[in-house]
Enzyme design. Structure first.
Site, PDB file in Angstrom:
ATOM      1  N   LYS A 224     -56.549 -11.428  23.639  1.00 41.79           N
ATOM      2  CA  LYS A 224     -58.099 -11.205  23.959  1.00 41.79           C
ATOM      3  C   LYS A 224     -58.543 -10.082  24.900  1.00 41.79           C
ATOM      4  CE  LYS A 224     -58.848 -15.508  25.948  1.00 41.79           C
ATOM      5  NZ  LYS A 224     -59.275 -16.609  27.655  1.00 41.79           N
TER       6      LYS A 224
ATOM      7  N   MET B 226     -52.947 -15.697  37.142  1.00 43.01           N
ATOM      8  CA  MET B 226     -54.732 -14.816  37.540  1.00 43.01           C
ATOM      9  C   MET B 226     -55.563 -14.582  37.607  1.00 43.01           C
ATOM     10  SD  MET B 226     -53.492 -13.626  33.957  1.00 43.01           S
ATOM     11  CE  MET B 226     -54.614 -12.936  32.802  1.00 43.01           C
TER      12      MET B 226
ATOM     13  N   ASP C   1     -49.858 -11.111  22.505  1.00 44.08           N
ATOM     14  CA  ASP C   1     -50.686 -11.427  22.877  1.00 44.08           C
ATOM     15  C   ASP C   1     -50.712 -10.207  24.138  1.00 44.08           C
ATOM     16  OD1 ASP C   1     -51.949 -14.014  22.820  1.00 44.08           O
ATOM     17  OD2 ASP C   1     -50.737 -14.640  23.897  1.00 44.08           O
TER      18      ASP C   1
END
Lengths: 248, 248
Positions: A57, A170, A35
């Site tokens: 992402k 986050m 990731d």
């Protein structure tokens, strides 16, 4: 040979926070799926000849969907590969590790799970902020501030109460919303908080504030993701207990 | 040579869950101070000639007080020793690491903190129980069920709500009280829970239940400390995702 998958927590960034088991799984793997939050230094510990596949992402752009990642894990294991699925922090704390294992279990693939040092523990240790403390915090809650939709499920009244510590994973992109919700639900403007940018890395920065001036101070310091937000009186101990990058 | 203290998380039991930094701190230490929850296999990784000092609780008997431990750390560091203060799990999550560092800071002793895999992450990984999951739990709370006095500070109404996971550290001795409080505050008898005994160790056992039959099932299985209690729908995934001791 039947393939298998090790779902591995890579820890918060410092490669020294990898566990012995995680290191073994990395060095054992034919393929590593990783990731965005996995640091280069950790990835460098994989075998030189191991295939490395990025499935994280790309901020703003399209990215590999969770379903595609699940399908890729199954496909690689069925092809006989030893797969290391490497996730930042711990795979079962905001890591969606459970969803990937459900896909593997449904396909009859063998797997194991290697827990990791979660970002909250790593950042708190390197910032000198005890997450619990007999005098200040008897409980500890982790929530994700990542996604607007998800944060609506949050029990803001409970998070706003004194006597515990709340860590927002986050949380930076939703910082204004988080502070506003906590204040609306009764948290005083004097409640202490800390933002930790690049936690456990040589570039780590810690910004301490109160709910009143947190948004302003974060903007002033130009704090960038990934950053972890800790709300609670324990963050005041950073002044006394900071030790990492102490010369900076 | 000025002494120094490394406050180190030893992880949940399996010595393979020690971090690379923790291993280095252990092998660097002249003296190791350790608690009851540190496993023998982890302690064996210290230097052969390192002094080992037990400062944990002896259940029921008198034990080394927190103040005595603080004073001993200061004394050893002032005598020029490299001290490894080894705690089960993570030192800042129910580890009282903060109190020890405050004593060191007041005495001007150099220290560092090495985070560890906290018991919740370790037990959950080895039991196949994702602590968060998009479908079942968007938040995660850790509380200690150890001490009657402390558990009165607990926000039972918040813990009783659906949609999140609650982990009780050292919850076994207060199991009946915990279940009663959750029920009183609206948690349904059908809510799922799991007790994990000797988590991450070869002797690990997992007992799954609902709040309705948890106390009965724990007694029937004769679950003993140390045990971790996880309450939340995610514990149902153990049936599908268990992998450790899978032959047992």
């Amino acid at each position: 040979f039947a393939g298998e998958v090790a779902l591995v927590g890579a820890g918060p960034g410092d490669p020294g926070l990898l566990t012995l088991r995680a290191l073994r799984a990395l060095q054992n793997a034919d393929v590593v799926l990783y990731d965005r939050l996995v640091s280069d230094e950790v990835l460098d510990l994989a075998r030189r000849d191991a295939e490395r596949i990025y499935v994280g992402k790309a901020s703003g752009n399209h990215h590999v969907s969770q379903e595609d990642t699940n399908a890729l894990l199954v496909k690689l294991a069925k092809a006989g590969k030893r797969v290391c699925r490497l996730k930042g922090g711990d795979p079962f704390i905001f890591g969606r590790g459970g969803e990937e294992l459900e896909a593997l279990a449904a396909a009859g693939i063998r797997f194991e799970v290697v827990p990791g040092v979660t970002a909250a523990a790593g950042c708190a240790a390197y910032a000198g902020i005890p997450l619990t403390h007999r005098d200040h915090a008897q409980a500890l809650t982790f929530v994700t501030g990542h996604c607007k939709g998800e944060s609506d499920n949050v029990d803001w009244a409970a998070l706003s109460r004194p006597g515990h510590t709340v860590v927002f994973y986050m949380g930076l992109s939703q910082l204004e919303t988080i502070v506003a919700r906590l204040r609306e639900h009764g948290a005083p403007g004097t409640r202490a908080a800390a933002l930790i940018e690049h936690g456990t890395r040589p570039t780590q920065r810690v910004v301490t504030a109160t709910l009143e001036d947190l948004v302003h101070k974060a903007a002033e310091a130009n704090v960038a993701s990934p950053a972890l937000l800790i709300v609670g009186e324990v963050t005041r101990l950073h002044d006394t207990l900071h030790w990492f990058n102490a010369r900076a």
